[in-house]
Write an enzyme that holds these catalytic residues in place. Sequence first.
Site, PDB file in Angstrom:
ATOM      1  N   CYS A 422      24.551   9.830  -7.395  1.00 25.23           N
ATOM      2  CA  CYS A 422      25.862   9.669  -8.014  1.00 25.23           C
ATOM      3  C   CYS A 422      26.795  10.670  -7.354  1.00 25.23           C
ATOM      4  O   CYS A 422      26.571  11.071  -6.215  1.00 25.23           O
ATOM      5  CB  CYS A 422      25.786   9.870  -9.529  1.00 25.23           C
ATOM      6  SG  CYS A 422      25.262  11.521 -10.023  1.00 25.23           S
ATOM      7  N   HIS A 580      36.128  13.941 -12.153  1.00 22.98           N
ATOM      8  CA  HIS A 580      35.011  13.028 -12.415  1.00 22.98           C
ATOM      9  C   HIS A 580      35.368  12.186 -13.632  1.00 22.98           C
ATOM     10  O   HIS A 580      35.512  12.693 -14.737  1.00 22.98           O
ATOM     11  CB  HIS A 580      33.727  13.824 -12.665  1.00 22.98           C
ATOM     12  CG  HIS A 580      32.476  12.999 -12.580  1.00 22.98           C
ATOM     13  ND1 HIS A 580      32.111  12.101 -13.554  1.00 22.98           N
ATOM     14  CD2 HIS A 580      31.515  12.938 -11.619  1.00 22.98           C
ATOM     15  CE1 HIS A 580      30.968  11.529 -13.210  1.00 22.98           C
ATOM     16  NE2 HIS A 580      30.592  12.021 -12.036  1.00 22.98           N
TER      17      HIS A 580
END
Length: 660
Positions: A422, A580
Amino acid sequence: MKTYFQRIGRSLMLPVAVLPAAAILEGIGHMLPKNWAIAQFLQVGGTAILSYLSLLFAVGLAFGMAEDKDGAAALAGVVAYIVPRYILMPKNVALLEGIKVSQVAPAFTAITDSNVFIGIVAGLVAAAMYNRFHKVKLPMAISFFSGKRLVPIMSALSMLVVTAILLFVWPVVYTALIAFSKWMVGLGPIGAGLYGFFNRLLIPTGLHQALNSVFWFNVAGINDIGNFWAGTGVKGVTGMYQAGFFPVMMFGLPAGAYAIYKNALPERKAETKSLMMAAGFASFFTGVTEPLEFSFMFVAWPLYLLHAVFTGLSLAFAAFMHWTAGFAFSAGLVDYLLSFRMPLANMPYMLLVQGVVMAVIYYFGFNFAIQRFNLMTPGREPLTDADELVDDAPDDDKFTRQAKRIYAAIGGKDNIKVIDNCTTRLRLQLQDTKKVNQPVVKAAGAAGINVLDQHNIQIVIGTEVQFVADALSQLFNTGAPMRALATSAEPVASASVTATPAAKVKSVTEDFYAVASGEAMSITKVADSTFAQKMLGDGYAIEPTSGQIVAPVDAEVTSIFPTKHAIGFKTAAGLEVLLHMGINTVELKGAPFTIAVTEGQKVKHGDLVATADLAAIKAAEKETTMMVILTNMPLVASVDLKQESGQIEAGQAIAEVSTK
């Protein structure tokens, strides 16, 4: 079997996490004057949550144990719960046995009165039925009941069988549990000490949750948590299975963390300090001890055994002195303050005095054990371990060198099944995670390691994880043997991402702003341990109410991740910033996000950088939390967060960051 019980323990954390809501309501209700209607209202609200804890267990376990975490499993958990809950009610047992309600065994009142045992059994049965039947296709005539629609039906039928067994077995089991509980209660402080010892000792297996059910909830009539918060117990006695944890979690374990840091090798003190500070703070403030305990549980098991002994001593002493306090989530500062004014709290301030003593015991006890038995606690692994596993080529860049060490440490091609990543973590599927040499992984520069189960592991690298993942995939695809890495793997071209040392500049302070309208949050409160423990760096977060995402600071866009869920920035002062968007949203492959900027573009704070479909993120059962992380912390002197809670508007100032 061990893996199964560990999964149960993790799944139980979902319903247990609801308990702070009850603690807040009960705590505030008791802080207000008793004659205020709002005080009674809040207290009843807290009691309502505790009264349905068994149902929460059924739903949480069914959902958590289902192989794909589907809502149909949670619904099946409810169905599986209400079948025995209703059939075993005293009035129905009396009907089945042809006797008067007054003649029904007391066991059946207990099993239907918020008994978490029923919730646990129902949740496990529902999850098993979901995993077995959610893809089954029935004949055309009854095809409507195929797949997920079949799961609640099978759960109900299965629980009918379980209920029939319980109808005969439960009175015997209940009698044995009561006898066991009375025996433990009869031991007084010694019983509390034994409970504390086994509570810690069973954590690696996840079986401590079963032990907790006996003493904390209404499985065997003790119900220490429920009675404490409801005020229905005995002052100085109720809470004896909780109070002794406060000195351990708030004082003892953080002191033990300091001993671990003090015994780290000089070249490893910096990394050990970061780990121990984050884990120690989590233990003190929230009572979440797993980050600290799992850091030495397996690599230095004698130290963990000592920790279990110290915990038992703490519970025994607090019970002996009749110092009581309670918690709804865990024994950290938050629950301590909430429980301080509860009616059954007895001299809770003395637990602080005991905490200071436990801190001394933990520090000197851990320090002695580490040095006397040369225990390999974090920071004591030699740096040379990594170098012995691989050979470097002269033209290897830093990502290839790091990938080689990780490749060797996780067992090479023979132990690797899937390599994925990720924004910040390698997400690996292995044949056996037990084969991972964790000290070598950490020596390779990993910020943290999270072993999920026997096959899945996450390795925290940082925002440059993509380049490490690419190099690791190259090694895997070529089948590189660990002793021939220098010649078998092509180096990854990374000139474009290799950082240039920044020139020494005068310290500056930059303003940071909210990236969305919503609820401001401290980074330590986000629902992802990697970010919450500041493994990647300090920062802040927003729980958004709007999908318009704006720039957090005046900066240049340095990177846009392929899955669109993260954007990198760099300020004029050299601060590297990661935005994020959401938690685990990498799995959504960019679907909910629309990026409004390009790499190399200069933006001002408040400029639109992305649009997030919050409804789509929630529909995919992901968290929408927007996080802003400073990823080059060596350049950061301080982060001053102006607002850690409450509503905030996009573009509103939220923090000041000063450089060194």
